[in-house]
Design a protein around this motif. Sequence first.
Motif, PDB file in Angstrom:
ATOM      1  N   LEU A  30       0.880  -1.175   0.000  1.00  0.00           N
ATOM      2  CA  LEU A  30       0.000   0.000   0.000  1.00  0.00           C
ATOM      3  C   LEU A  30       0.913   1.220   0.000  1.00  0.00           C
ATOM      4  O   LEU A  30       1.710   1.383   0.927  1.00  0.00           O
ATOM      5  N   CYS A  31       0.819   2.054  -1.011  1.00  0.00           N
ATOM      6  CA  CYS A  31       1.698   3.229  -1.109  1.00  0.00           C
ATOM      7  C   CYS A  31       0.909   4.485  -0.747  1.00  0.00           C
ATOM      8  O   CYS A  31       0.191   5.041  -1.595  1.00  0.00           O
ATOM      9  N   GLN A  32       1.017   4.905   0.494  1.00  0.00           N
ATOM     10  CA  GLN A  32       0.316   6.118   0.943  1.00  0.00           C
ATOM     11  C   GLN A  32       1.185   7.321   0.562  1.00  0.00           C
ATOM     12  O   GLN A  32       2.050   7.767   1.316  1.00  0.00           O
ATOM     13  N   LEU A  33       0.940   7.820  -0.633  1.00  0.00           N
ATOM     14  CA  LEU A  33       1.833   8.819  -1.241  1.00  0.00           C
ATOM     15  C   LEU A  33       1.457  10.245  -0.898  1.00  0.00           C
ATOM     16  O   LEU A  33       0.261  10.568  -0.774  1.00  0.00           O
ATOM     17  N   SER A  34       2.455  11.118  -0.827  1.00  0.00           N
ATOM     18  CA  SER A  34       2.169  12.555  -0.798  1.00  0.00           C
ATOM     19  C   SER A  34       1.800  12.973  -2.223  1.00  0.00           C
ATOM     20  O   SER A  34       2.342  12.441  -3.198  1.00  0.00           O
TER      21      SER A  34
END
Length: 307
Positions: A30-34
């Motif tokens: 899961l890539c919780q990106l800015s």
Amino acid sequence: MPVPYKPEEARVPPVLPSPLTPVYKFKIALCQLSVTADKKRNIVHAKKAIEEVAGGGAELVILPEIWNSPYSNDSFPVYAEDIEAGGDAAPSYSMLSEVARSLQITIVGGSIPERSGDRLYNTCCVFGKDGSLKGKHRKIHLFDIDIPGKITFKESNTLTAGQHPTIVDTDVGRIGIGICHDICFQELAMLYAARGAHLICYPSAFEMTTGPLVWELLQRARAADNQLFVATCSPARDSGSGYIAWGHSMLVGPFGEIIATTEHEEAMIVEEIDYSQIELRRSNLPLEKQRRGDLYQLVDVQRTNSH
Ligand SMILES: NC(=O)CCC(=O)C(=O)O
């Protein structure tokens, strides 16, 4: 014509559909990106994150809702891509297809604003290991909310709602797709479970009012009610933006247990999924056998997106 839902026939056992390899355990990321206002930067940033988690063994990567654009009705038309045209008209889409192919992974590509003719959609594309488009989900339930003094937002001011549930067969199982507010509708998750989904992915961007109240609750309920895995992925929180995301991306197992979660900052999770847990939990607690289909039924209108 609506077809009545018959649980005993519709429920597909938790095995991967032939002719796919029967992979039970794999790593999901899961890539919780800015997310910034600079679209090129967002694309480069997402690509780097995908490369990083694939380096950590992830075979399935999920990105957030609206990861290439600020989350606003002013931005959607400006950042929208023509996915059907592809190429230069769809740089975010093209990057995801290319990186899925080069890294040989499955990608649930969060969502981006999509332009199709004179309409805009909030759209999630799913790519197979060969970079091909396996499925395209246009958010079915648009997020229109009005809590005076807290949040007023109307996606329907610019976006059109999708018309089809989306379930996709991949190398890492049968995956149902929902986008954020779609998670509020249990019928959609039930439909995916009835069609044999192992996992439901919800790229999302819950906000600061409903997020603390229902975000975790909904994910755990969708997973526990349907005895399958649920994965969500949010943008990282940016307190300076017009729409502030709650964060807290999560992986939940078939008993509603939280397997992994983030806080609200940018973060990547790489975690193992073991699909044998689905079978185990369904034999521990056979909800499907206990269901009273003689008293209530879900009507399946059979219009799922298929690719
Ligand atoms: N982006 C969204 O759909 C937000 C959904 C949300 O916050 C909700 O409460 O539902």
